[in-house]
Write a protein that holds these residues in place. Sequence first.
Motif, mmCIF file in Angstrom:
data_model
loop_
_atom_site.group_PDB
_atom_site.id
_atom_site.type_symbol
_atom_site.label_atom_id
_atom_site.label_comp_id
_atom_site.label_asym_id
_atom_site.label_seq_id
_atom_site.Cartn_x
_atom_site.Cartn_y
_atom_site.Cartn_z
ATOM 1 N N LYS A 63 -6.925 -15.119 -8.721
ATOM 2 C CA LYS A 63 -6.578 -16.227 -7.828
ATOM 3 C C LYS A 63 -7.797 -17.016 -7.375
ATOM 4 N N ALA A 64 -8.957 -16.376 -7.471
ATOM 5 C CA ALA A 64 -10.178 -17.077 -7.053
ATOM 6 C C ALA A 64 -10.603 -18.119 -8.071
ATOM 7 N N SER A 65 -10.052 -18.045 -9.273
ATOM 8 C CA SER A 65 -10.419 -18.983 -10.323
ATOM 9 C C SER A 65 -9.603 -20.258 -10.215
ATOM 10 N N ASP A 66 -10.265 -21.422 -10.395
ATOM 11 C CA ASP A 66 -9.556 -22.705 -10.349
ATOM 12 C C ASP A 66 -8.526 -22.826 -11.457
ATOM 13 N N GLU A 67 -8.718 -22.073 -12.541
ATOM 14 C CA GLU A 67 -7.770 -22.122 -13.657
ATOM 15 C C GLU A 67 -6.374 -21.715 -13.222
ATOM 16 N N TYR A 68 -6.309 -20.854 -12.220
ATOM 17 C CA TYR A 68 -5.015 -20.347 -11.773
ATOM 18 C C TYR A 68 -4.471 -21.102 -10.573
ATOM 19 N N ARG A 69 -5.167 -22.147 -10.208
ATOM 20 C CA ARG A 69 -4.618 -23.067 -9.200
ATOM 21 C C ARG A 69 -3.799 -24.127 -9.950
ATOM 22 N N ASP A 70 -2.547 -23.823 -10.202
ATOM 23 C CA ASP A 70 -1.716 -24.662 -11.067
ATOM 24 C C ASP A 70 -0.438 -25.132 -10.373
ATOM 25 N N GLN A 71 -0.372 -25.055 -9.063
ATOM 26 C CA GLN A 71 0.841 -25.406 -8.344
ATOM 27 C C GLN A 71 0.560 -26.455 -7.277
ATOM 28 N N GLY A 72 1.648 -27.045 -6.807
ATOM 29 C CA GLY A 72 1.560 -27.988 -5.704
ATOM 30 C C GLY A 72 2.023 -27.338 -4.417
ATOM 31 N N LEU A 73 2.165 -28.132 -3.378
ATOM 32 C CA LEU A 73 2.622 -27.607 -2.088
ATOM 33 C C LEU A 73 4.081 -27.177 -2.143
ATOM 34 N N VAL A 74 4.853 -27.820 -3.021
ATOM 35 C CA VAL A 74 6.232 -27.405 -3.304
ATOM 36 C C VAL A 74 6.422 -27.424 -4.818
ATOM 37 N N ARG A 75 7.528 -26.880 -5.297
ATOM 38 C CA ARG A 75 7.677 -26.664 -6.730
ATOM 39 C C ARG A 75 7.976 -27.926 -7.550
ATOM 40 N N PRO A 76 8.881 -28.817 -7.127
ATOM 41 C CA PRO A 76 9.249 -29.962 -7.987
ATOM 42 C C PRO A 76 8.046 -30.792 -8.420
ATOM 43 N N LYS A 77 7.920 -31.011 -9.722
ATOM 44 C CA LYS A 77 6.779 -31.762 -10.269
ATOM 45 C C LYS A 77 7.179 -33.100 -10.868
ATOM 46 N N VAL A 78 8.419 -33.209 -11.344
ATOM 47 C CA VAL A 78 8.864 -34.417 -12.039
ATOM 48 C C VAL A 78 10.062 -35.011 -11.310
ATOM 49 N N LEU A 79 10.022 -36.315 -11.045
ATOM 50 C CA LEU A 79 11.140 -37.042 -10.447
ATOM 51 C C LEU A 79 11.526 -38.176 -11.380
ATOM 52 N N ILE A 80 12.780 -38.176 -11.807
ATOM 53 C CA ILE A 80 13.298 -39.223 -12.690
ATOM 54 C C ILE A 80 14.357 -40.000 -11.923
ATOM 55 N N LEU A 81 14.121 -41.280 -11.706
ATOM 56 C CA LEU A 81 15.068 -42.142 -11.000
ATOM 57 C C LEU A 81 15.782 -43.034 -12.005
ATOM 58 N N VAL A 82 17.104 -42.992 -11.993
ATOM 59 C CA VAL A 82 17.926 -43.805 -12.894
ATOM 60 C C VAL A 82 19.071 -44.412 -12.089
ATOM 61 N N PRO A 83 19.668 -45.525 -12.557
ATOM 62 C CA PRO A 83 20.659 -46.227 -11.735
ATOM 63 C C PRO A 83 22.071 -45.647 -11.768
ATOM 64 N N PHE A 84 22.485 -45.075 -12.913
ATOM 65 C CA PHE A 84 23.865 -44.623 -13.062
ATOM 66 C C PHE A 84 23.931 -43.192 -13.585
ATOM 67 N N LYS A 85 25.067 -42.547 -13.349
ATOM 68 C CA LYS A 85 25.269 -41.190 -13.850
ATOM 69 C C LYS A 85 25.192 -41.133 -15.369
ATOM 70 N N ASP A 86 25.678 -42.175 -16.041
ATOM 71 C CA ASP A 86 25.656 -42.177 -17.500
ATOM 72 C C ASP A 86 24.230 -42.141 -18.029
ATOM 73 N N VAL A 87 23.325 -42.854 -17.374
ATOM 74 C CA VAL A 87 21.917 -42.840 -17.782
ATOM 75 C C VAL A 87 21.332 -41.450 -17.555
ATOM 76 N N ALA A 88 21.666 -40.850 -16.403
ATOM 77 C CA ALA A 88 21.199 -39.496 -16.119
ATOM 78 C C ALA A 88 21.734 -38.513 -17.146
ATOM 79 N N TYR A 89 22.976 -38.702 -17.543
ATOM 80 C CA TYR A 89 23.592 -37.823 -18.546
ATOM 81 C C TYR A 89 22.821 -37.879 -19.861
ATOM 82 N N ARG A 90 22.463 -39.096 -20.301
ATOM 83 C CA ARG A 90 21.738 -39.237 -21.562
ATOM 84 C C ARG A 90 20.331 -38.641 -21.462
#
Length: 480
Positions: A63-90
Motif C-alpha cells: 500500500k505504500a507504493s504509488d502503483e497500488y494507489r489506483d482508486q478514487g474517493l468513491v468507486r464510479p469512474k465512468v459517467l455516460i450521459l445520453v438523452p433517451f433510453k434507446d440510446v442507453a440500450y444501444r
Amino acid sequence: MVESDLECVNISKDFKNGDKVNDELEENETDKQMSMVTEEYDHEIEVEVANDPFTKHYKYDLKASDEYRDQGLVRPKVLILVPFKDVAYRVVKTIIEILIPKESGQVVNKKRFEEDFTGGELLMPTKNPKPEDYELLFSGNTEDTFRLGMTLTKKTLKLYTDFYSSDILIASPLGLRMIVGAEGEEDRDYDFLASIEILIMDQADIFLMQNWDHLLHVLDHLHLQPKKTHNTDFSRVRSWAVNGWSKYYRQTLTFSSVSLPEIKSVMNRKCQNYAGKVILANPCEIGSIQQVILQVPQLFHRFNATSPLAAVDSRFEYFIKEILPKQRDTLMSHTLIYVPSYFDFVRIRNYFKKEDIGFVQICEYSKDAKIARARDMFFHTEAHFLLYSERVHFFRRFRIKGIRHIIFYQPPTYPHYYSEMCNLMQESNQNKYGGSECNMTVTTLHCKYDAQRVAALLGAARFSRIATSDKSVHMYVTGE
C-alpha cells in the motif's frame, strides 16, 4: 495516462451511420475501463496476499507504493450521459458485446434490462410519414428519465448495481438531476460523482432540446468533496484525488451532430483536463440553403450586438422596428415566425398580445386541440401570424400548411430545419385563396454571435462573403 478532452461535431454527415464513430470511440473507452478494472482487481489480490498473516513477513507494504494507489474517493469512474433510453440500450449492448463476446461470461439482470429499456416506441404515421432523421431518432424508447449502475469483473457484468458499488454509470441528465436534487433538499446525493475519470456526453445537442439546465446542474456537482467516506480505503486512493485535483485528470468526450456555442461553453468552463482539448468537426462547405427547392427570395438581415447577452435585446428591437412593421401589411399574411429559444417565444407572444396583433401559437406546451385549432386558423387566414417554437418542431415535426412567408427569428439549431421549413411553402400545401406564389419570402435575423448557425445555412464560401460585407441585408434565391 490521461488524455485530453475531446469534442466531436458531425463527424459522419450520413445520419444513418453517424453512430459508427461514436461506437468506435466508446469501444476504446470501454477497453480502457476494463483494463483499469483488471489492474485494480489484480492489485486487490496482491494486497490481500501481502496482508495475509501467514505470508506477510515475505512481503513488503504494497500500500505504500504509488502503483497500488489506483482508486478514487468513491468507486464510479465512468459517467455516460445520453438523452433517451434507446440510446442507453444501444450503449449497454455495445459494452456487453465488447466485454462478453458470444456469451463468454455472465450478464446479471439482463432480462430486467431488456424489459426496462425496450418498448414504448412512438407510432410513426404511414400516410404522411415523418422525415427519415426523425424516425431514426425516435425509433426506440424515448423516455428521458433513467439511470443505471454497472459493475465490471473479469467475466461478469452486473446491471442495476448500487451507484457506490458501480464502475460505470449511464443516465440521462434529468435522471441524475432527480438524485442530485437542489440545495435544501434532504434526500439529495451526489457523492458518487466525486471520482469520475471519464465523462461521455453522447448526442449532446439533444440535451439542448430537452433542458440544458439539467446538464449544467449535474456537471456542477462533479468532483465535489464527498460528505461520507463510503467505505473508502484511503491508502489506495490516488494522491491527486486526495488533493482535490480530480477535475484536472478527467477526460471528457462530447458528441454532437451540430456545432453549438452552448457546448463550446461547457467544454471551456466545465472541462479542465490539464492535457488540453481537441475538437474534431466537419466544415460546412455546402449549406442547407442548397436543399431549398422553391424559387423564393431569402433575405438575411444582420443586426449589431456588443455581446451574446446584449444580442437578445438587440434582436428583439431589430425585429419589432425593422421586420414586424412590414410583415403586418395585409399582403404579408400567412407569416410563420420560427423561434428557436422559448424565452424569445414568450417575449414575442407577450408583445403581440400587448399590441393586439392577430396571431396563433404552437409550442412544446400546447395541447393537441389548441395545435389543431391554430393550424386551421392559420391556413384559413383567420390569423395573420403563427408563432412556432423550434422545440415543438423537434419533438413533433409538424407539416404546417398555408405558409407564404417565414421569419427565422434566429437561425435554426439544426441547419436542415431551414430547408425543411422553406419547402413547406410548396403550392400543394397552400390555401389557393390565401395569397400568390409570386408573393413569398424567407427572412432570417442574425448577428456575429450566430456565425456558426449561419455558416451551416449558407456554406463556408457564402458566409465568408456576408461576414466581411458592409451591407447588412443579403438576398439569395435557390439556384444562384
